[in-house]
Design a protein around this motif. Structure first.
Motif, short mmCIF file in Angstrom:
data_model
loop_
_atom_site.label_atom_id
_atom_site.label_comp_id
_atom_site.label_asym_id
_atom_site.label_seq_id
_atom_site.Cartn_x
_atom_site.Cartn_y
_atom_site.Cartn_z
N HIS A 113 -3.64 12.13 -0.74
CA HIS A 113 -5.06 12.45 -0.69
C HIS A 113 -5.41 13.20 -1.96
O HIS A 113 -4.66 14.08 -2.40
CB HIS A 113 -5.38 13.30 0.54
CG HIS A 113 -6.85 13.40 0.83
ND1 HIS A 113 -7.69 14.24 0.11
CD2 HIS A 113 -7.63 12.77 1.75
CE1 HIS A 113 -8.92 14.12 0.58
NE2 HIS A 113 -8.91 13.23 1.58
N ARG A 114 -6.53 12.82 -2.58
CA ARG A 114 -6.93 13.47 -3.82
C ARG A 114 -7.07 14.99 -3.65
O ARG A 114 -6.92 15.75 -4.59
CB ARG A 114 -8.24 12.88 -4.34
CG ARG A 114 -8.07 11.61 -5.19
CD ARG A 114 -7.39 11.93 -6.51
NE ARG A 114 -7.26 10.78 -7.37
CZ ARG A 114 -8.16 10.38 -8.26
NH1 ARG A 114 -9.30 11.02 -8.37
NH2 ARG A 114 -7.93 9.33 -9.01
N GLY A 115 -7.35 15.42 -2.41
CA GLY A 115 -7.47 16.85 -2.15
C GLY A 115 -6.18 17.61 -2.39
O GLY A 115 -6.21 18.81 -2.70
N ALA A 173 -7.23 17.93 3.22
CA ALA A 173 -6.40 16.78 2.88
C ALA A 173 -5.26 16.61 3.89
O ALA A 173 -4.96 15.49 4.32
CB ALA A 173 -5.84 16.92 1.47
N ILE A 174 -4.64 17.71 4.28
CA ILE A 174 -3.53 17.66 5.24
C ILE A 174 -4.02 17.15 6.59
O ILE A 174 -3.37 16.32 7.24
CB ILE A 174 -2.89 19.05 5.37
CG1 ILE A 174 -2.18 19.43 4.07
CG2 ILE A 174 -1.89 19.07 6.53
CD1 ILE A 174 -1.76 20.88 3.99
N ASN A 175 -5.18 17.62 7.04
CA ASN A 175 -5.73 17.15 8.32
C ASN A 175 -6.04 15.66 8.29
O ASN A 175 -5.77 14.93 9.26
CB ASN A 175 -7.00 17.94 8.66
CG ASN A 175 -6.71 19.36 9.08
OD1 ASN A 175 -5.63 19.65 9.57
ND2 ASN A 175 -7.67 20.25 8.90
N ILE A 176 -6.61 15.19 7.17
CA ILE A 176 -6.93 13.76 7.06
C ILE A 176 -5.67 12.92 7.06
O ILE A 176 -5.57 11.89 7.75
CB ILE A 176 -7.78 13.51 5.80
CG1 ILE A 176 -9.18 14.11 5.97
CG2 ILE A 176 -7.88 12.01 5.51
CD1 ILE A 176 -10.05 14.02 4.74
N LEU A 177 -4.66 13.33 6.30
CA LEU A 177 -3.39 12.59 6.27
C LEU A 177 -2.76 12.56 7.65
O LEU A 177 -2.24 11.52 8.08
CB LEU A 177 -2.43 13.25 5.27
CG LEU A 177 -2.74 13.03 3.78
CD1 LEU A 177 -1.85 13.92 2.91
CD2 LEU A 177 -2.56 11.57 3.38
N THR A 199 -11.95 9.51 -4.23
CA THR A 199 -12.29 10.87 -3.78
C THR A 199 -11.47 11.31 -2.57
O THR A 199 -11.51 12.49 -2.22
CB THR A 199 -13.78 10.95 -3.41
OG1 THR A 199 -14.07 9.96 -2.42
CG2 THR A 199 -14.66 10.72 -4.63
N GLY A 200 -10.78 10.42 -1.90
CA GLY A 200 -10.05 10.77 -0.69
C GLY A 200 -8.65 10.22 -0.70
O GLY A 200 -7.88 10.46 -1.64
N GLY A 252 -7.94 3.02 -2.28
CA GLY A 252 -8.25 4.34 -1.78
C GLY A 252 -9.68 4.46 -1.29
O GLY A 252 -10.43 3.48 -1.22
N ARG A 253 -10.05 5.70 -0.99
CA ARG A 253 -11.38 6.04 -0.50
C ARG A 253 -12.25 6.49 -1.66
O ARG A 253 -11.82 7.26 -2.51
CB ARG A 253 -11.27 7.15 0.55
CG ARG A 253 -12.56 7.86 0.92
CD ARG A 253 -13.49 6.98 1.74
NE ARG A 253 -13.00 6.72 3.09
CZ ARG A 253 -13.72 6.09 4.00
NH1 ARG A 253 -14.95 5.64 3.71
NH2 ARG A 253 -13.21 5.84 5.22
#
Length: 447
Positions: A174-176, A252-256, A287-288, A307-308
């Motif tokens: 994730h880019r975050g 980013a961790i939550n999305i992954l 961005t994601g 990617g997003r």
């Protein structure tokens, strides 16, 4: 930019047939856009390095005039807009968003589209890197849900499995994760440098970061990410320790975590995709989530990426129109499949049966027989000249035609025909009523 032999085209069509069938299975609709796009469409989306690889197309007529006379020909950045207002498309995502923005009031969202078309990049040709190559994209436009990311990842896995790729790996990040360890004003430069990791190696990336005056904390954090080991669950724990205290890192961790849970529900096996905390993907518009398909111990590079992207639509007047997608590179897929001998057993013939021409004054009857074969659905051709049967069999062998029909005596649907299997050498005699059934059975046995 290369020519493709009939054999190569057959093999490429085999790859494309599998990709298209799975895209359709997932509900994606086909779309095509022009090879040429305006400079306004192409520029400002790919980063400085990407923009240098765009093939620019000269304007027609006397485009220089008095304005260009005052500009030095060596100052190409100022000269380029004066002599060129179009370019060959660099990828398929930017033209997609240009299309969606122009037709947003007619499109049903979420818009699931796939696109199979060539793109061009003015790059230095080498193994796995071409100036013209075929991309196969699948994108979902108009939904921020991470269910879309999960579907794309399962789609990548299904296609790779159907193609029987060996040792493939779907890397995600994730880019975050990268945003959390660098200065926001230098994030684009950071991702551009880190994106070269697989190509130039860890030490050269570290040197480039130092030369670009990134802070010691950023460089140390990148080095830490590079050393993460273990399965996805273990890597998520390591990420939580390293960047979980930051807003970008926590998000980013939550999305992954959510994406991995959804892919599991879709049937993606454990380890079907792997978190790679240093994966960047160099294009500016991501961005994601970012993702990449690779083959272990291969020098070809990634077989696809995606990617997003959340802001690309804004550049075309379609505000808040988000998307996520993935692109397969057919040329690199072909190279890998050839190296892994995955084309064995794939039919590469276009003609299924050759009708021999050995009887004088028999053209009328032969052409009638040829029409009958084609009416029954057999891909057939007639050898055009009356030559020795050995030469005609040699022709069939060189063209990989699996079966040959040799009429006996006068050509007529009431007479007998010899059906020769070119692979085994076995030949049998049939009446016309038996011939079509025998040929159809023999062809089915080869599939």
């Amino acid at each position: 930019m290369r020519d493709y032999s009939p054999l190569q085209v057959c093999r490429r069509n085999y790859i494309l047939s599998i990709i298209r069938s799975i895209y359709a299975l997932y509900g994606f609709e086909p779309l095509e856009t022009p090879a040429l796009e305006t400079r306004a469409t192409l520029t400002g989306k790919y980063g400085q390095e990407g923009e240098q690889l765009i093939f620019n197309v000269l304007k027609s007529g006397n485009f220089l005039g008095e304005m260009a006379a005052a500009i030095s020909p060596t100052d190409y950045r100022k000269l380029k807009p004066l002599i060129s207002d179009k370019g060959l498309r660099y990828d398929l995502t930017v033209p997609l968003m240009r299309y969606v923005a122009a037709h947003q009031h007619q499109i049903c969202f979420p818009f699931r589209r796939y696109q199979v078309q060539p793109v061009w990049r003015a790059d230095r040709p080498q193994k796995g890197r071409y100036r013209e190559f075929l991309q196969c994209d699948a994108d979902i436009i108009g939904s921020p849900s991470v269910l879309c990311e999960a579907e794309i990842l399962k789609l990548i896995y299904d296609i790779s499995s159907r193609l029987r790729l060996e040792n493939f790996c779907i890397k995600i990040n994730h880019r975050g994760v990268l945003s959390a360890i660098t200065d926001p004003e230098k994030e684009t430069l950071f991702c551009t440098i880190v994106d070269k990791l697989e190509k130039v190696g860890f030490q050269q990336v570290m040197t480039a970061l130092q030369e670009a005056d990134f802070s010691g904390a950023t460089i140390a954090s990148f080095s830490l990410l590079q050393n993460f080991k273990g399965n996805n669950a273990e890597r998520l724990i390591q990420l939580q320790t390293a960047i979980g205290h930051t807003d970008q890192g926590s998000k980013a961790i939550n999305i992954l975590t959510n994406i991995l849970a959804h892919t599991h529900m879709l049937g993606l096996p454990e380890g079907g995709c792997v978190i790679e905390p240093t994966l960047a993907r160099g294009l500016n518009y991501y961005t994601g989530l970012v993702m990449e398909l690779t083959i272990a111990n291969s020098l070809v590079g990634s077989l696809g990426g995606g990617g997003r992207y959340a802001n690309l639509g804004n550049l075309f007047g379609a505000t808040e129109l988000v998307g996520v997608g993935f692109s397969f590179g057919i040329d690199r897929l072909y190279d890998i499949m050839e190296a892994q001998n995955l084309f064995q057993g794939i039919p590469t013939f276009s003609t299924e049966v050759l009708l021999t021409n050995i009887e004088e004054n028999g053209a009328t009857q032969l052409l009638h027989l040829l029409c009958q074969l084609r009416l029954h659905g057999f891909q057939s051709e007639l050898y055009p000249q009356q030559v020795k049967i050995k030469k005609q069999l040699t022709y069939a062998h060189k063209k990989n035609i699996p079966f040959v029909i040799i009429p006996e005596q006068a050509v007529s649907v009431h007479h007998c025909y010899i059906l020769k299997n070119m692979q085994t050498g076995v030949q049998n005699r049939y009446s016309w009523s038996e011939l079509c059934d025998a040929l159809r059975t023999a062809l089915a046995a080869r599939c």
